[in-house]
Write a protein that holds these residues in place. Structure first.
Motif, mmCIF file in Angstrom:
data_model
loop_
_atom_site.group_PDB
_atom_site.id
_atom_site.type_symbol
_atom_site.label_atom_id
_atom_site.label_comp_id
_atom_site.label_asym_id
_atom_site.label_seq_id
_atom_site.Cartn_x
_atom_site.Cartn_y
_atom_site.Cartn_z
ATOM 1 N N LYS A 75 0.482 -1.257 -0.253
ATOM 2 C CA LYS A 75 -0.121 -0.093 0.241
ATOM 3 C C LYS A 75 0.729 1.061 0.064
ATOM 4 O O LYS A 75 0.487 2.171 -0.689
ATOM 5 C CB LYS A 75 -0.754 -0.086 0.644
ATOM 6 C CG LYS A 75 -1.747 1.522 1.506
ATOM 7 C CD LYS A 75 -1.637 1.038 2.903
ATOM 8 C CE LYS A 75 -2.373 2.352 3.697
ATOM 9 N NZ LYS A 75 -3.414 2.557 3.968
ATOM 10 N N ALA A 76 1.907 1.283 0.666
ATOM 11 C CA ALA A 76 2.871 2.645 0.892
ATOM 12 C C ALA A 76 3.421 2.251 -0.483
ATOM 13 O O ALA A 76 3.942 3.873 -0.415
ATOM 14 C CB ALA A 76 3.680 2.503 2.281
ATOM 15 N N ASP A 77 3.736 1.490 -1.123
ATOM 16 C CA ASP A 77 4.484 1.492 -1.788
ATOM 17 C C ASP A 77 3.660 2.175 -3.480
ATOM 18 O O ASP A 77 4.638 2.773 -4.592
ATOM 19 C CB ASP A 77 5.607 0.344 -2.309
ATOM 20 C CG ASP A 77 6.558 0.381 -1.558
ATOM 21 O OD1 ASP A 77 7.572 1.653 -1.138
ATOM 22 O OD2 ASP A 77 7.284 -0.848 -1.374
ATOM 23 N N LEU A 78 2.996 1.382 -3.697
ATOM 24 C CA LEU A 78 1.832 1.923 -4.510
ATOM 25 C C LEU A 78 1.260 2.536 -4.825
ATOM 26 O O LEU A 78 0.718 2.916 -6.037
ATOM 27 C CB LEU A 78 1.364 -0.134 -4.816
ATOM 28 C CG LEU A 78 2.328 -0.776 -5.343
ATOM 29 C CD1 LEU A 78 0.981 -2.065 -5.714
ATOM 30 C CD2 LEU A 78 3.593 -1.133 -6.282
ATOM 31 N N ASN A 79 1.069 3.204 -3.848
ATOM 32 C CA ASN A 79 0.064 4.466 -3.428
ATOM 33 C C ASN A 79 -1.145 3.912 -3.274
ATOM 34 O O ASN A 79 -2.255 4.598 -4.396
ATOM 35 C CB ASN A 79 0.978 5.084 -3.821
ATOM 36 C CG ASN A 79 -0.216 6.869 -2.860
ATOM 37 O OD1 ASN A 79 -0.334 7.197 -2.370
ATOM 38 N ND2 ASN A 79 0.580 7.456 -3.554
ATOM 39 N N ILE A 80 -2.033 3.049 -3.116
ATOM 40 C CA ILE A 80 -3.596 1.915 -3.319
ATOM 41 C C ILE A 80 -2.903 2.001 -1.933
ATOM 42 O O ILE A 80 -2.583 0.999 -1.101
ATOM 43 C CB ILE A 80 -3.347 1.012 -4.492
ATOM 44 C CG1 ILE A 80 -2.497 0.376 -4.110
ATOM 45 C CG2 ILE A 80 -2.879 1.640 -6.098
ATOM 46 C CD1 ILE A 80 -2.393 -1.155 -5.766
ATOM 47 N N PRO A 81 -5.339 1.486 -1.692
ATOM 48 C CA PRO A 81 -5.568 1.302 -0.556
ATOM 49 C C PRO A 81 -5.360 -0.710 -0.333
ATOM 50 O O PRO A 81 -5.952 -1.031 -1.277
ATOM 51 C CB PRO A 81 -6.826 1.564 -0.835
ATOM 52 C CG PRO A 81 -7.512 1.500 -2.012
ATOM 53 C CD PRO A 81 -6.079 2.554 -2.899
ATOM 54 N N HIS A 82 -4.873 -0.741 0.943
ATOM 55 C CA HIS A 82 -5.207 -1.813 1.261
ATOM 56 C C HIS A 82 -7.073 -2.457 1.543
ATOM 57 O O HIS A 82 -7.335 -1.575 2.462
ATOM 58 C CB HIS A 82 -4.115 -2.080 2.332
ATOM 59 C CG HIS A 82 -4.637 -3.242 3.297
ATOM 60 N ND1 HIS A 82 -4.237 -3.923 4.908
ATOM 61 C CD2 HIS A 82 -5.132 -4.234 2.824
ATOM 62 C CE1 HIS A 82 -4.318 -4.652 4.960
ATOM 63 N NE2 HIS A 82 -4.798 -5.217 3.853
ATOM 64 N N ILE A 83 -7.971 -3.161 1.555
ATOM 65 C CA ILE A 83 -8.883 -3.033 1.818
ATOM 66 C C ILE A 83 -8.878 -4.693 2.287
ATOM 67 O O ILE A 83 -8.514 -5.672 1.728
ATOM 68 C CB ILE A 83 -10.292 -3.176 0.305
ATOM 69 C CG1 ILE A 83 -9.569 -1.794 0.119
ATOM 70 C CG2 ILE A 83 -10.679 -2.471 0.841
ATOM 71 C CD1 ILE A 83 -10.504 -1.415 -0.899
ATOM 72 N N SER A 84 -9.388 -4.640 3.325
ATOM 73 C CA SER A 84 -9.137 -5.422 4.191
ATOM 74 C C SER A 84 -10.751 -6.275 4.612
ATOM 75 O O SER A 84 -10.981 -5.417 5.788
ATOM 76 C CB SER A 84 -8.006 -6.128 5.232
ATOM 77 O OG SER A 84 -8.785 -7.382 6.396
ATOM 78 N N THR A 85 -11.513 -6.880 3.997
ATOM 79 C CA THR A 85 -12.496 -7.560 4.559
ATOM 80 C C THR A 85 -12.583 -7.701 6.174
ATOM 81 O O THR A 85 -13.436 -7.556 6.832
ATOM 82 C CB THR A 85 -13.468 -8.071 3.158
ATOM 83 O OG1 THR A 85 -12.663 -9.425 3.791
ATOM 84 C CG2 THR A 85 -13.697 -7.716 2.776
ATOM 85 N N GLY A 86 -11.386 -8.520 6.396
ATOM 86 C CA GLY A 86 -11.956 -8.402 8.357
ATOM 87 C C GLY A 86 -11.508 -7.533 8.810
ATOM 88 O O GLY A 86 -12.565 -7.254 10.110
#
Ligand code: ADP
Length: 190
Positions: free
Chosen positions: A21-32
């Motif tokens: 997420k930090a490197d690609l600058n896209i959100p981390h979406i965790s259903t948990g």
């Protein structure tokens, strides 16, 4: 870049997703994480989900899909996303495929982190101590691993059939595993 992260509970998906997420600058979406936030907020959905999560079973497909759809509609997800914890069974694979077709945002790659089960049990025991998650007790961990083998393992085959699966060794130092992930990504992302 739209990435689906696959792997058993405790395989390191969440940690690796944070780095990506930090490197690609896209959100981390965790259903948990989305479900735990709903439980914490005490929403009707959260109340429903809590006992299911504490038992190590899967929350109903409808509930999780609704939450995911809402999250993907947020503007930051337009740049791409790292999906963690979804899809978790074949019905969810189909639902995700339809949803992303509708959004014209197909999955680019499914990355599977492979970690032997003895190691998983140790890791989850460590996490239970550190994070105080209700579903990290030995009985629930056993149940989550059983559910994983029965329902979630076939998800890799779904992406393999589409030629989008990359299988990676998830054993080793966190940074080494991360390097394996980076070098496996299609060029424009790494
Ligand atoms: P882990 O991968 O370590 O099991 P997660 O945070 O991904 O942890 O999930 C915790 C719990 O949340 C699961 O055991 C399940 O009850 C629920 N959950 C998360 N994602 C899904 C999903 N896609 N479908 C159904 N239930 C889910």
């Amino acid at each position: 870049m739209r990435i689906v992260l696959l792997g058993a509970p405790g395989s390191g998906k969440g940690t690796q997703a944070g780095l990506l997420k930090a490197d690609l600058n896209i959100p981390h979406i965790s259903t948990g994480d989305l479900l735990r936030a709903a439980v914490k907020a005490g929403t009707a959905l959260g109340v429903k989900a809590k006992s299911v999560m504490d038992s190590g079973q899967l929350v109903s497909d409808d509930i999780v899909l609704g939450m995911l759809e809402e999250r993907l509609a947020q503007p930051d997800a337009r740049a791409g996303f790292i999906l963690d914890g979804y899809p978790r069974n074949l019905a969810q694979c189909e639902a995700l495929q339809h949803l992303l077709e509708r959004l014209q945002q197909p999955v680019d790659v499914a990355l599977q982190l492979v970690v032997p089960s003895e190691m998983i049990v140790d890791r989850l025991a460590g996490r239970a101590a550190a994070e105080n998650r209700k579903d990290d007790t030995p009985d629930t961990v056993r149940e989550r691993l059983r559910v994983y083998a029965e329902q979630t393992a076939p998800v890799a085959g779904f992406y393999e059939q589409q030629g989008r699966l990359t299988v990676l060794d998830g054993v080793g130092e966190l940074r080494d595993v991360y390097q394996r992930i980076l070098s496996s990504l299609p060029r424009r992302a790494a």
